[in-house]
Structure formats: C-alpha cells, structure tokens
Design a protein around this motif. Structure first.
Motif, PDB file in Angstrom:
ATOM      1  N   VAL A  83      24.718  27.523  33.639  1.00  0.00           N
ATOM      2  CA  VAL A  83      23.540  28.451  33.943  1.00  0.00           C
ATOM      3  C   VAL A  83      22.324  27.834  33.687  1.00  0.00           C
ATOM      4  N   PHE A  84      22.394  26.953  32.750  1.00  0.00           N
ATOM      5  CA  PHE A  84      21.106  26.524  32.512  1.00  0.00           C
ATOM      6  C   PHE A  84      20.897  25.643  33.607  1.00  0.00           C
ATOM      7  N   ALA A  85      21.598  25.163  34.730  1.00  0.00           N
ATOM      8  CA  ALA A  85      20.526  24.274  36.004  1.00  0.00           C
ATOM      9  C   ALA A  85      20.375  25.431  36.555  1.00  0.00           C
ATOM     10  N   VAL A 100      27.140  10.709  31.748  1.00  0.00           N
ATOM     11  CA  VAL A 100      26.135   9.898  30.261  1.00  0.00           C
ATOM     12  C   VAL A 100      25.091   9.826  29.354  1.00  0.00           C
ATOM     13  N   SER A 101      24.744  11.182  30.051  1.00  0.00           N
ATOM     14  CA  SER A 101      23.941  12.199  28.980  1.00  0.00           C
ATOM     15  C   SER A 101      24.540  12.712  27.690  1.00  0.00           C
ATOM     16  N   GLY A 102      25.797  13.759  28.558  1.00  0.00           N
ATOM     17  CA  GLY A 102      26.362  14.580  27.708  1.00  0.00           C
ATOM     18  C   GLY A 102      27.107  13.226  26.813  1.00  0.00           C
ATOM     19  N   GLN A 103      27.259  12.252  27.364  1.00  0.00           N
ATOM     20  CA  GLN A 103      28.115  11.158  26.265  1.00  0.00           C
ATOM     21  C   GLN A 103      27.061  10.563  25.084  1.00  0.00           C
ATOM     22  N   ILE A 104      25.895  10.284  25.322  1.00  0.00           N
ATOM     23  CA  ILE A 104      25.263  10.540  23.599  1.00  0.00           C
ATOM     24  C   ILE A 104      24.500  11.801  23.019  1.00  0.00           C
ATOM     25  N   ALA A 105      25.094  12.388  23.444  1.00  0.00           N
ATOM     26  CA  ALA A 105      24.062  14.386  22.957  1.00  0.00           C
ATOM     27  C   ALA A 105      25.259  14.451  22.238  1.00  0.00           C
ATOM     28  N   SER A 106      27.025  14.510  22.957  1.00  0.00           N
ATOM     29  CA  SER A 106      27.819  14.569  21.849  1.00  0.00           C
ATOM     30  C   SER A 106      27.749  14.189  20.985  1.00  0.00           C
ATOM     31  N   VAL A 107      27.562  12.937  20.927  1.00  0.00           N
ATOM     32  CA  VAL A 107      27.333  12.190  19.214  1.00  0.00           C
ATOM     33  C   VAL A 107      26.018  12.548  18.670  1.00  0.00           C
ATOM     34  N   PHE A 113      20.449  18.188  31.352  1.00  0.00           N
ATOM     35  CA  PHE A 113      21.125  18.336  31.154  1.00  0.00           C
ATOM     36  C   PHE A 113      22.353  17.770  29.994  1.00  0.00           C
ATOM     37  N   GLY A 114      22.576  17.028  29.781  1.00  0.00           N
ATOM     38  CA  GLY A 114      23.393  16.712  28.495  1.00  0.00           C
ATOM     39  C   GLY A 114      23.338  16.926  27.407  1.00  0.00           C
ATOM     40  N   ALA A 115      21.844  17.389  26.738  1.00  0.00           N
ATOM     41  CA  ALA A 115      21.818  17.845  26.214  1.00  0.00           C
ATOM     42  C   ALA A 115      22.120  19.905  25.971  1.00  0.00           C
ATOM     43  N   ALA A 116      21.454  20.308  27.236  1.00  0.00           N
ATOM     44  CA  ALA A 116      22.311  21.671  27.119  1.00  0.00           C
ATOM     45  C   ALA A 116      23.855  22.001  27.410  1.00  0.00           C
TER      46      ALA A 116
END
Length: 387
Positions: free
Chosen positions: A310-312, A366-373, A115-118
């Motif tokens: 939407v992805f969820a 927190v997964s979004g934090q990694i994905a954005s970086v 979800f962070g990646a999406a």
C-alpha cells in the motif's frame, strides 16, 4: 529385574501417551512434509518437525523432565539453555546472514530503504491489537515482532522482554520461524489482493550504479554506529549482522566469509530449528493462548506485507507515468531474506516473462532486514523487561 523395570517404564510411557502427543506428532509430520515435498525452507522446517516429534514422546530423554521424582536432563533442553536462552545462536546466525547479503542493489538505489522501513508498520499495529488480549505490554510487543518474519530478532526481543522460560516465548519463536518458511504461501495472495494486473505489469528498468569498495566497507560500520545511537539495544543485533557483511566486503577474509555463509549459517540453523522444538511440547503448545499468538503473528505478517504494498501504491500517486514503482516490491520489505525478494521476482515473471524485479525486490528485502533489527532494538529500549 532390569527387564521388569524396563517393561514397567515402557508401560508408564504408553500410559502417559495422550491425544495431545498425537496431535503434536501430526504437526511435526506436517512440517517435515512441507520441507521435503514442497522444499519450503527445509533447513528450518525439517529440524523443527523432527524435534517436535522428539520432545512429544512420553518420558522423552530429549528434554529435561521430572521422572519418578528425579530430574533427568535432556540434550535439547541443555542446547536450548546454551544457545537460545542466552541469545547466542540467533546472534551467531546473524553473522552468517550478514555475510550472505549484498547491499549493492540498495546502495545503488538508496530510495528503496523507505520501503523496508514502511513494512515494519505491522509490528507496531499488531502491538496495539495484541495489547487488548494480553495483560502485559511486553507480551504484546514481543508478539508484534513476529510480523517482521525475522526469527533471530523475534528470539532476542522475546528473551529480552519476557525471558526464555516465559510460557509464550516458545510460541513466539515457533511462529516467527514458521511464517518465515511460509512466505511463498502467505505473501502472493496478499499481494494479488492489493494490486491490479496493470500495477503488477509495471516494469522497473535496473541501471546499476557503480558502488565503490570503500562505500561497501564503510556502510556496515556507519549503519552500526547510527543504529547504536538511535536504538542502543539493537547494537548486538545490527552489529553481528553488519560484522558478517564487513567480512564479506573487506576482500581479505574470503575464506571466513565463505565459512560464515555456508558452514556456520547452516550449522546454527540446524541447531536453532531442532532446539526451538524444545518449546513445542503438547503441554506448552496446545493452549488457547498459543493459538491466539499464532493468529496474531499471522496478522502481523500479513499486515507488514500489505502495508509495504500500500505504501508503494501511495508513492506512485506522486510519481510521473514513466517513473511508477511496481507496488509488489513493497512486500519484500519484511525481513525474510532472501525468500520474500524471490517471491516478488517470481510473481513479476509470472505476469510478464520480461519483467525482472529481482534487484529491486532484493534491495527492498535487505533494507527490511536492517529495519526489522532496528525496530526490535527500539522495542527493547522502550519497554522494560517483564517483572
């Protein structure tokens, strides 16, 4: 004689004052009002608001200006060159952010990483849209990163692709930090628009799995290595973030961890907020291109939120009835940690006081934090700096 010179200087300042300065004072006052009255990320908005007023006083000594044929150096301009133009402040802030993050909820449920990646899809969609309005693809890419709601990453990408003195770099910085602070206002309407009452009531029981200390120590090291291979340009960003987390999890640097989370993070945030305002002068800010950047940044932010939700909902099509995901957690995939995770949690409680989504939403956050970086590193690696 000195009195007459000072009086002449005062008259010159009054003569220089324009309606544009007044508008910027109002903008600065609005930011301060939002920070104080509604407690909206005051550590960001209050310094930005006050700094906006400082730099829009005619002949202000806060910024470097050419006055009577002589260049007078300003403190905020010096601070900008020392900490933002060279990306030092954003990277140091990442140490503090990393020390704040507990990756436990994510490690106990690694599926949340998708979800962070999406939620980063909005960055690339906005890049495509912005390319129709801006002649250089590097400008469009830098604007797209606003959607991640990650101020430090936006600064690093804009500096890397455009340079700190580019006329739109300041607007990108301001938009990124402003939308971070406005998460509680922007996200709820988007989430409600895309979800039904029934979907918002979905409960997701949290059964925490034991995560060993060794796993927590290895995680930041492994993520840094993988990110470095996939997107070498992200090493400084993800490396500083993960170094802060390693300080937290190693167990032998508790005093340093506390300092990074509190004193260091707060100090750098203050410097960042008031220094970013250096680029909020009336001459730079009140331009059609700036308003377009703010609009595209808002579009990117909304689209990141929307695509996460939407992805969820799409994933739910393939899940059995008892395993459905509350689609609101997809919105937490943006990088505004921990604001977005808290927003989703509060929305869940508002719909059902017994629906506790905090651990799920924080895991996605927190997964979004990694994905954005990593997304920022990919963009830096793919596009050459603007000539």
């Amino acid at each position: 004689m000195d009195i007459l010179q000072n009086f002449d200087f005062l008259l010159q300042g009054l003569k220089e004052f324009s309606w544009q300065h007044a508008v910027m004072w109002l903008i600065g006052g609005l930011l301060i009002f939002l920070a104080v009255r509604f407690d909206m990320e005051p550590t960001l908005l209050l310094p930005m608001g006050f700094g906006t007023i400082l730099v829009n006083i005619p002949l202000s000594g806060a910024i470097t200006q050419l006055i009577e044929g002589k260049e007078r150096e300003g403190a905020l301009s010096t601070l900008f060159d020392a900490g933002i133009a060279n990306e030092l402040f954003p990277l140091i802030l990442f140490i503090g952010i990393g020390a704040m993050i507990d990756f436990g909820p994510l490690l106990s449920n690694p599926k949340l990483m998708i979800f962070g990646a999406a939620a980063q899809f909005g960055i690339f969609f906005t890049l495509f849209v912005a390319s129709f309005f801006f002649p250089h693809i590097q400008e469009a890419a830098s604007i797209g990163v606003i959607g991640a709601a990650d101020g430090p990453t936006a600064i690093v990408v804009a500096n890397g692709l455009l340079g700190p003195k580019n006329e739109i770099t300041g607007a990108i910085m301001v938009a990124a930090y402003s939308y971070m602070a406005l998460v509680p206002i922007i996200q709820p309407p988007v989430i409600k628009l895309l979800t039904t009452k029934k979907e918002r009531l979905i409960r997701m029981p949290y059964s925490p799995k034991s995560v060993s200390k060794l796993t927590k120590i290895l995680f930041p090291i492994v993520i840094t290595a993988i990110a470095g291979i996939v997107a070498p340009e992200s090493v400084s960003l993800v490396g500083f973030l993960m170094f802060g987390n390693l300080i937290r999890e190693c167990g032998v640097l508790n005093s340093l961890s506390d300092t990074a989370q509190n004193v260091l993070a707060n100090l750098i945030t203050i410097f960042l907020g008031i220094t970013i305002a250096c680029r909020m002068t009336a001459a730079e800010f009140l331009r059609p291109r700036t308003l377009l950047i703010l609009g595209l940044g808002l579009f990117a932010f909304i689209f990141d939120t929307a695509f996460g939700v939407v992805f969820a909902k799409f994933i739910n099509i393939f899940l059995p009835k008892g395993k459905k995901i509350n689609p609101m957690i997809g919105a937490a995939g943006i990088s505004a940690f921990p604001m977005s995770g808290r927003v989703v949690h509060k929305m869940g409680l508002k719909e059902d006081p017994q629906n506790f989504l905090l651990m799920h939403s924080i895991g996605v956050n927190v997964s979004g934090q990694i994905a954005s970086v990593i997304a920022g590193g990919l963009i830096l690696g793919y596009f050459d700096p603007i000539a």
